[in-house]
Enzyme design. Structure first.
Site, PDB file in Angstrom:
ATOM      1  N   GLU A 260      44.554 -19.614 -57.343  1.00  0.00           N
ATOM      2  CA  GLU A 260      43.826 -19.806 -56.095  1.00  0.00           C
ATOM      3  C   GLU A 260      44.170 -21.120 -55.381  1.00  0.00           C
ATOM      4  OE1 GLU A 260      39.905 -17.155 -57.295  1.00  0.00           O
ATOM      5  OE2 GLU A 260      39.676 -19.314 -57.028  1.00  0.00           O
TER       6      GLU A 260
ATOM      7  N   GLU B 218      41.151 -11.889 -61.757  1.00  0.00           N
ATOM      8  CA  GLU B 218      39.743 -12.263 -61.891  1.00  0.00           C
ATOM      9  C   GLU B 218      38.889 -11.278 -61.113  1.00  0.00           C
ATOM     10  OE1 GLU B 218      38.331 -16.163 -60.859  1.00  0.00           O
ATOM     11  OE2 GLU B 218      40.063 -17.155 -61.794  1.00  0.00           O
TER      12      GLU B 218
END
Length: 467
Positions: free
Chosen positions: A176, A374
């Site tokens: 991320e 995720e």
């Protein structure tokens, strides 16, 4: 919800392809603890967590889940889940305390032991090189807004890869980069806590440059492994049918999604993003050849998905999700609640959004191996009078998202695996220990691990490779 009720949660059976990857995920600062042991240096998260007022409740990752000392127990929990893989991150300051120079042998030794334990329990390691714990010395030298940090990251990646690649097949460079750049350097709600919009744009670019340089360095050593990156993606929709609303959605989509997908998968920044950001920063940080370095061929793309953004044009700067109110080019954008059920994080539950982001990547960027690296939910879990943790909301959340993933596969999207966030409850960044994402409950006072009902349910899913 009893185990029998879990078994019959949904009526329609769903099967996943043979060899589908099932796993759970974690991040080093959130679980390891032992922040001053065996030569580990400080990270930006150590510094930030010890800053008064930075973390809810004054929590820190000093002990966290004590995974550094209890990794064998945690690997046993993974094996009980039937996980085929474990996605975890390496702590850069544990391996290279100052962010440069020779590796810290004690740090390498920890990951050697962890990897060997995983393989002994028939769980394959899936490594992330960077999950936000930048060595503090590199931040003191300017951090990710400085170009040199990208080169230091590539050096670190090459050194670690040379030591661990014999037992690790899958390598993720970054987790991320949007969060690392914008929550860390624009809104300041994450480490290092800076509120400098222009610096955040440079940080985003240098994170991706570091990603490309790292893959080049690792492939030069041994090209036989699989390399990828993980991005957090969101469907972004306008709240109404207006030109201003559609433009608000375009801006947020450019910032959150296309800013990373386009350079890494197409070799160029979106022209509209560059125009949006021109008022914040010029393009001087983007040098000739950078985008070619960033666009290294990927063996897979990791997708983190939690919710959808619905936006409209507003009257002024608005508090955005994750308190990222200082996003460049997001002034006058309002994030709209649709009144859907939400997790403890306040994120609306929208399984269809997972399908939307996977199908978009497949459609707009070309077929490629995808993994959900995720997905999960925080709920207010409590130990019941029988000593059990009933979490039917998490079971329902995962069931609905797994079914959407199966539909994506049926529709021709090359989705190859799914990692649930997270293995255990842990340090949830600026929220401290107030939010629980784990399949396994953690009693932070005693470090006792208690599998929740969702863990038992997931073990059924992995055993049958389906629902």
């Amino acid at each position: 919800m009893t185990d029998t009720e879990i078994t019959h949660l949904s009526a329609e059976p769903v099967a996943f392809p043979a060899g589908f990857v099932w796993g759970a995920a974690s991040a080093s600062y959130q679980i390891e603890g032992a922040t001053t042991e065996d030569g580990r240096g400080p990270s930006v998260w150590d510094t930030f967590a010890h800053t008064p007022g930075a973390i809810l409740g004054g929590d820190t990752g000093d002990v966290a889940c004590d995974h550094y000392h209890r990794y064998r127990e945690d690997v046993g929990l993974l094996a009980d889940l039937g996980a085929t893989h474990y996605r975890f991150s390496l702590a850069w300051p544990r391996l290279q305390p100052g962010g440069r120079g020779p590796l810290n042998e004690a740090g390498v030794g920890f990951y050697d032991r962890l990897i060997d334990e995983l393989l002994a329990r028939d769980v394959r390691p899936w490594v992330t090189l960077y999950h936000w714990d930048l060595p503090q010395e590199l931040e003191d030298a300017g951090g990710w807004p400085e170009r040199d940090t990208a080169h230091r990251f590539a050096d670190y990646a090459a050194a670690v890869y040379a030591r661990l690649a014999d037992r690790v097949e899958n390598w993720t460079t970054l987790n991320e980069p949007w969060c690392a750049a914008y929550l860390g350097y624009a809104s300041g709600v994450h480490a290092p806590g800076r509120r400098e919009p222009a610096a955040s744009v440079s940080a985003a670019h240098h994170l991706m440059l570091g990603h490309g340089l790292a893959i080049q360095a690792m492939r030069a050593h041994d090209a036989s492994r699989s390399f990828g990156v993980t991005v957090n993606l969101y469907p972004v929709d306008p709240a109404g049918d207006s030109d201003a609303g559609r433009d608000a959605a375009r801006r947020i989509d450019a910032l959150m999604n296309r800013q990373f997908l386009d350079p890494m998968l197409r070799g160029a920044y979106p022209a509209d993003l560059l125009r949006d950001l021109a008022e914040v920063t010029g393009s001087g940080h983007i040098l000739e050849g950078d985008t070619q370095v960033i666009a290294q061929p990927l063996d897979f793309l990791g997708v983190n998905y939690y919710s959808r953004h619905v936006v409209r044009a507003g009257d002024g700067p608005r508090q955005a999700p994750d308190a990222a109110s200082a996003w460049p080019a997001s002034n006058d954008v309002e994030f709209v609640s649709r009144g859907l059920p939400a997790t403890e994080m306040g994120w609306e539950i929208d399984p269809q959004g997972l399908y939307d982001v996977l199908s978009r990547v497949h459609r707009e960027y070309g077929p490629m191996p995808l993994y959900v690296t995720e997905n999960g939910a925080a709920f207010a879990d409590e130990i019941g009078p029988d000593g059990e943790i009933a979490d039917p909301a998490r079971v329902a959340y995962l069931d609905s998202h797994f079914r959407v993933a199966a539909r994506a596969i049926q529709d021709g999207i090359d989705l190859r695996g799914y990692f649930v966030w997270a293995l255990t409850d842990n340090f949830e960044w600026a929220w401290g220990y107030s939010r629980r994402f784990g399949l396994v409950y953690l009693d932070y006072a005693t470090q006792r691990r208690i599998p929740k009902q969702s863990a038992r349910w997931l073990a059924q899913v992995t055993r049958r490779n389906g629902l």
